[in-house]
Structure formats: structure tokens, C-alpha cells
Design a protein around this motif. Structure first.
Motif, PDB file in Angstrom:
ATOM      1  N   HIS A 297       0.472  -1.215  -0.006  1.00  0.00           N
ATOM      2  CA  HIS A 297       0.360   0.092  -0.258  1.00  0.00           C
ATOM      3  C   HIS A 297       0.587   1.058  -0.065  1.00  0.00           C
ATOM      4  CE1 HIS A 297      -3.716  -1.513   0.602  1.00  0.00           C
ATOM      5  NE2 HIS A 297      -3.015  -3.494   1.525  1.00  0.00           N
ATOM      6  N   HIS A 298       0.557   2.274  -0.492  1.00  0.00           N
ATOM      7  CA  HIS A 298       1.000   3.313  -0.256  1.00  0.00           C
ATOM      8  C   HIS A 298       1.321   3.557   1.609  1.00  0.00           C
ATOM      9  CE1 HIS A 298       2.131   8.040  -1.237  1.00  0.00           C
ATOM     10  NE2 HIS A 298       1.026   8.524   0.092  1.00  0.00           N
ATOM     11  N   ARG A 299       2.956   4.573   0.946  1.00  0.00           N
ATOM     12  CA  ARG A 299       3.810   4.464   2.404  1.00  0.00           C
ATOM     13  C   ARG A 299       4.158   3.345   3.066  1.00  0.00           C
ATOM     14  NH1 ARG A 299       0.272   9.703   4.477  1.00  0.00           N
ATOM     15  NH2 ARG A 299       0.962  11.633   2.712  1.00  0.00           N
ATOM     16  N   ALA A 300       4.009   2.193   2.167  1.00  0.00           N
ATOM     17  CA  ALA A 300       4.284   1.160   3.352  1.00  0.00           C
ATOM     18  C   ALA A 300       5.632   1.529   3.410  1.00  0.00           C
ATOM     19  CB  ALA A 300       3.282   0.047   2.408  1.00  0.00           C
ATOM     20  N   GLN A 301       6.405   0.581   4.382  1.00  0.00           N
ATOM     21  CA  GLN A 301       7.906   0.187   3.918  1.00  0.00           C
ATOM     22  C   GLN A 301       7.991  -0.508   4.282  1.00  0.00           C
ATOM     23  OE1 GLN A 301       8.791   1.541   8.441  1.00  0.00           O
ATOM     24  NE2 GLN A 301       9.115   4.158   7.388  1.00  0.00           N
ATOM     25  N   VAL A 302       9.264  -1.181   3.781  1.00  0.00           N
ATOM     26  CA  VAL A 302       9.624  -1.704   2.862  1.00  0.00           C
ATOM     27  C   VAL A 302      10.956  -2.628   3.533  1.00  0.00           C
ATOM     28  CG1 VAL A 302       9.843  -1.878   0.762  1.00  0.00           C
ATOM     29  CG2 VAL A 302       9.162  -4.450   1.187  1.00  0.00           C
ATOM     30  N   GLY A 303      11.763  -3.727   3.542  1.00  0.00           N
ATOM     31  CA  GLY A 303      12.910  -3.888   3.961  1.00  0.00           C
ATOM     32  C   GLY A 303      13.806  -4.786   2.568  1.00  0.00           C
ATOM     33  N   LEU A 304      15.097  -3.672   2.710  1.00  0.00           N
ATOM     34  CA  LEU A 304      15.775  -3.671   1.123  1.00  0.00           C
ATOM     35  C   LEU A 304      17.061  -4.169   1.253  1.00  0.00           C
ATOM     36  CD1 LEU A 304      14.994  -0.309  -0.482  1.00  0.00           C
ATOM     37  CD2 LEU A 304      13.898  -2.304  -0.264  1.00  0.00           C
ATOM     38  N   VAL A 305      17.183  -5.633   0.304  1.00  0.00           N
ATOM     39  CA  VAL A 305      18.326  -6.398   0.580  1.00  0.00           C
ATOM     40  C   VAL A 305      18.782  -6.066  -0.681  1.00  0.00           C
ATOM     41  CG1 VAL A 305      19.041  -8.770   0.402  1.00  0.00           C
ATOM     42  CG2 VAL A 305      16.592  -8.893   0.649  1.00  0.00           C
ATOM     43  N   CYS A 306      19.069  -5.384  -1.709  1.00  0.00           N
ATOM     44  CA  CYS A 306      19.699  -5.078  -2.819  1.00  0.00           C
ATOM     45  C   CYS A 306      19.426  -4.804  -3.974  1.00  0.00           C
ATOM     46  CB  CYS A 306      20.706  -6.898  -3.159  1.00  0.00           C
ATOM     47  SG  CYS A 306      19.981  -8.220  -3.479  1.00  0.00           S
ATOM     48  N   LYS A 307      19.490  -4.497  -5.596  1.00  0.00           N
ATOM     49  CA  LYS A 307      19.015  -4.073  -6.042  1.00  0.00           C
ATOM     50  C   LYS A 307      19.575  -3.755  -7.581  1.00  0.00           C
ATOM     51  CE  LYS A 307      22.149   0.501  -6.483  1.00  0.00           C
ATOM     52  NZ  LYS A 307      21.339   1.816  -5.860  1.00  0.00           N
ATOM     53  N   VAL A 308      18.803  -4.412  -9.173  1.00  0.00           N
ATOM     54  CA  VAL A 308      19.574  -4.802 -10.070  1.00  0.00           C
ATOM     55  C   VAL A 308      18.961  -3.825 -11.451  1.00  0.00           C
ATOM     56  CG1 VAL A 308      19.893  -7.067  -9.761  1.00  0.00           C
ATOM     57  CG2 VAL A 308      17.757  -6.341 -10.781  1.00  0.00           C
ATOM     58  N   ARG A 309      19.888  -3.674 -12.268  1.00  0.00           N
ATOM     59  CA  ARG A 309      19.531  -2.621 -13.415  1.00  0.00           C
ATOM     60  C   ARG A 309      18.414  -3.485 -14.469  1.00  0.00           C
ATOM     61  NH1 ARG A 309      20.148   2.547 -13.090  1.00  0.00           N
ATOM     62  NH2 ARG A 309      21.831   3.307 -11.088  1.00  0.00           N
ATOM     63  N   THR A 310      17.522  -3.611 -14.810  1.00  0.00           N
ATOM     64  CA  THR A 310      16.326  -4.773 -15.705  1.00  0.00           C
ATOM     65  C   THR A 310      15.337  -3.359 -16.544  1.00  0.00           C
ATOM     66  OG1 THR A 310      15.413  -6.646 -16.055  1.00  0.00           O
ATOM     67  CG2 THR A 310      15.300  -5.798 -13.576  1.00  0.00           C
ATOM     68  N   GLN A 311      14.804  -3.832 -16.664  1.00  0.00           N
ATOM     69  CA  GLN A 311      13.389  -3.529 -17.749  1.00  0.00           C
ATOM     70  C   GLN A 311      13.103  -2.460 -16.960  1.00  0.00           C
ATOM     71  OE1 GLN A 311       9.850  -5.028 -16.384  1.00  0.00           O
ATOM     72  NE2 GLN A 311       8.821  -4.781 -18.694  1.00  0.00           N
TER      73      GLN A 311
ATOM     74  N   VAL B 275      10.574   0.657 -15.958  1.00  0.00           N
ATOM     75  CA  VAL B 275       9.294   1.641 -15.496  1.00  0.00           C
ATOM     76  C   VAL B 275       9.567   2.475 -15.594  1.00  0.00           C
ATOM     77  CG1 VAL B 275       7.719   1.151 -13.798  1.00  0.00           C
ATOM     78  CG2 VAL B 275       9.099  -0.879 -14.790  1.00  0.00           C
ATOM     79  N   GLY B 276       9.056   3.830 -15.944  1.00  0.00           N
ATOM     80  CA  GLY B 276       8.709   4.675 -15.912  1.00  0.00           C
ATOM     81  C   GLY B 276       9.976   5.667 -15.968  1.00  0.00           C
ATOM     82  N   GLY B 277      10.903   5.584 -16.759  1.00  0.00           N
ATOM     83  CA  GLY B 277      12.538   5.777 -17.307  1.00  0.00           C
ATOM     84  C   GLY B 277      13.368   6.029 -16.033  1.00  0.00           C
ATOM     85  N   ASN B 278      12.995   4.656 -14.890  1.00  0.00           N
ATOM     86  CA  ASN B 278      14.097   4.520 -14.125  1.00  0.00           C
ATOM     87  C   ASN B 278      14.317   2.457 -13.694  1.00  0.00           C
ATOM     88  OD1 ASN B 278      15.145   2.941 -11.911  1.00  0.00           O
ATOM     89  ND2 ASN B 278      13.917   4.704 -10.554  1.00  0.00           N
ATOM     90  N   THR B 279      15.414   1.995 -14.109  1.00  0.00           N
ATOM     91  CA  THR B 279      15.759   0.931 -14.738  1.00  0.00           C
ATOM     92  C   THR B 279      16.265  -0.392 -13.560  1.00  0.00           C
ATOM     93  OG1 THR B 279      17.909   1.538 -14.812  1.00  0.00           O
ATOM     94  CG2 THR B 279      16.548   1.192 -16.925  1.00  0.00           C
ATOM     95  N   VAL B 280      16.335   0.968 -11.743  1.00  0.00           N
ATOM     96  CA  VAL B 280      16.409   0.145 -11.189  1.00  0.00           C
ATOM     97  C   VAL B 280      15.654  -1.442 -10.412  1.00  0.00           C
ATOM     98  CG1 VAL B 280      17.481   0.247  -8.651  1.00  0.00           C
ATOM     99  CG2 VAL B 280      18.360   1.524 -10.411  1.00  0.00           C
ATOM    100  N   TRP B 281      15.408  -2.417 -10.105  1.00  0.00           N
ATOM    101  CA  TRP B 281      13.903  -3.226  -9.144  1.00  0.00           C
ATOM    102  C   TRP B 281      14.759  -3.678  -8.189  1.00  0.00           C
ATOM    103  CZ3 TRP B 281      10.058  -4.975 -10.529  1.00  0.00           C
ATOM    104  CH2 TRP B 281       9.387  -4.619 -11.805  1.00  0.00           C
ATOM    105  N   TYR B 282      14.314  -3.430  -7.026  1.00  0.00           N
ATOM    106  CA  TYR B 282      15.065  -3.471  -5.469  1.00  0.00           C
ATOM    107  C   TYR B 282      14.508  -5.336  -5.463  1.00  0.00           C
ATOM    108  CZ  TYR B 282      16.169   0.879  -4.656  1.00  0.00           C
ATOM    109  OH  TYR B 282      16.583   2.470  -4.473  1.00  0.00           O
TER     110      TYR B 282
END
Length: 140
Positions: free
Chosen positions: A74-88, A90-97
Motif C-alpha cells: 500500500h501507499h507509504r508502506a515500509q519494506v526492507g530492501l536486500v539489494c538492487k539490479v538494473r533491468t526493465q 519502469v517510468g524511466g527508472n531501470t532499478v528494481w529492489y
């Protein structure tokens, strides 16, 4: 009652009040020292992100919009992030977490504001298969 007697009585009241205040401050300091250092509810471990998309954000099995949806944040939900990759993109941003959920899922960084530096997945140490693992030596 003479003025000096009134002043003497008032002085005793003030002294008694100051003694009670000193005792209260000492008790408060004792309780504060005994309380845990971090008494607030802990947030997710760092780094973490906050969902910025007004309609929420889909959690994907892989870092692609073609991948199956595994959940929703949901909007404003907090989520822990492990790492990131560059791929597809989305809206001009290629980073996924990659998230720190019970079941690891991916979210598009375009709709997540991170709390700090998130390392690339290639830089995060992975669990490796042990050399004597039976699956490694299986013949089929």
C-alpha cells in the motif's frame, strides 16, 4: 500573624516543595536509566524503502512487469530492501529492489524511496552450494 512568621512559614513550604521536586527528579532519572535505550517500536532494518505510488505497488516474482504478481504494498508502506539490479525500465527508472519479505519479491524502484544506499545484488554475499552437496554430484 507578623510578616516574619508568614515568611518563615512560606520558606518551610518552599523547602518541602523543593525536597519533593528533588525526589521526583531523582526517581525520574532512575526510571529513565532503567528504561531500554530504544523504547520506540523498531522499524524495518536498513536499508528500507517507502512506497510512493498512490495506488500502491505490485510485488513481482522477478524484476520485470511480465513476471507474476506475488503481493501488493500500500501507499507509504515500509519494506526492507536486500539489494538492487538494473533491468526493465519502469517510468524511466531501470532499478528494481529485492525485498526482505518472508518470500523474497521484487519491486520497481520508480515507486519506492529508499532510506539510504542499497548495494547491487552482485555485491551481496550469496549462500553457495557446499562442495559435497549431493545435488551437485548427481548423475541423471
Amino acid at each position: 500573624m507578623p510578616t516574619t512568621d508568614l515568611l518563615a512559614a512560606r520558606g518551610k513550604q518552599l523547602a518541602a516543595g523543593a525536597g519533593a521536586l528533588t525526589a521526583a527528579l531523582a526517581l525520574g532519572a532512575t526510571l529513565l536509566a532503567a528504561a531500554p535505550a530504544h523504547a520506540t517500536t523498531p522499524g524495518p532494518a536498513k536499508p528500507f524503502g517507502v512506497v510512493t505510488a498512490k495506488t500502491g505497488l505490485s510485488q513481482r516474482q522477478y524484476p520485470s512487469t511480465d513476471s507474476s504478481v506475488r503481493g501488493h504494498l500500500h501507499h507509504r508502506a515500509q519494506v526492507g530492501l536486500v539489494c538492487k539490479v538494473r533491468t526493465q525500465s519502469v517510468g524511466g527508472n531501470t532499478v528494481w529492489y529485492l525485498t526482505r519479505e518472508e518470500r523474497p519479491v521484487w519491486v520497481a524502484a520508480r515507486y519506492v524511496t529508499s532510506s539510504g544506499a542499497v548495494r547491487y545484488c552482485k555485491d551481496v554475499q550469496r549462500v553457495r552450494v557446499q562442495p559435497n552437496h549431493p545435488a551437485k554430484h548427481a548423475v541423471g
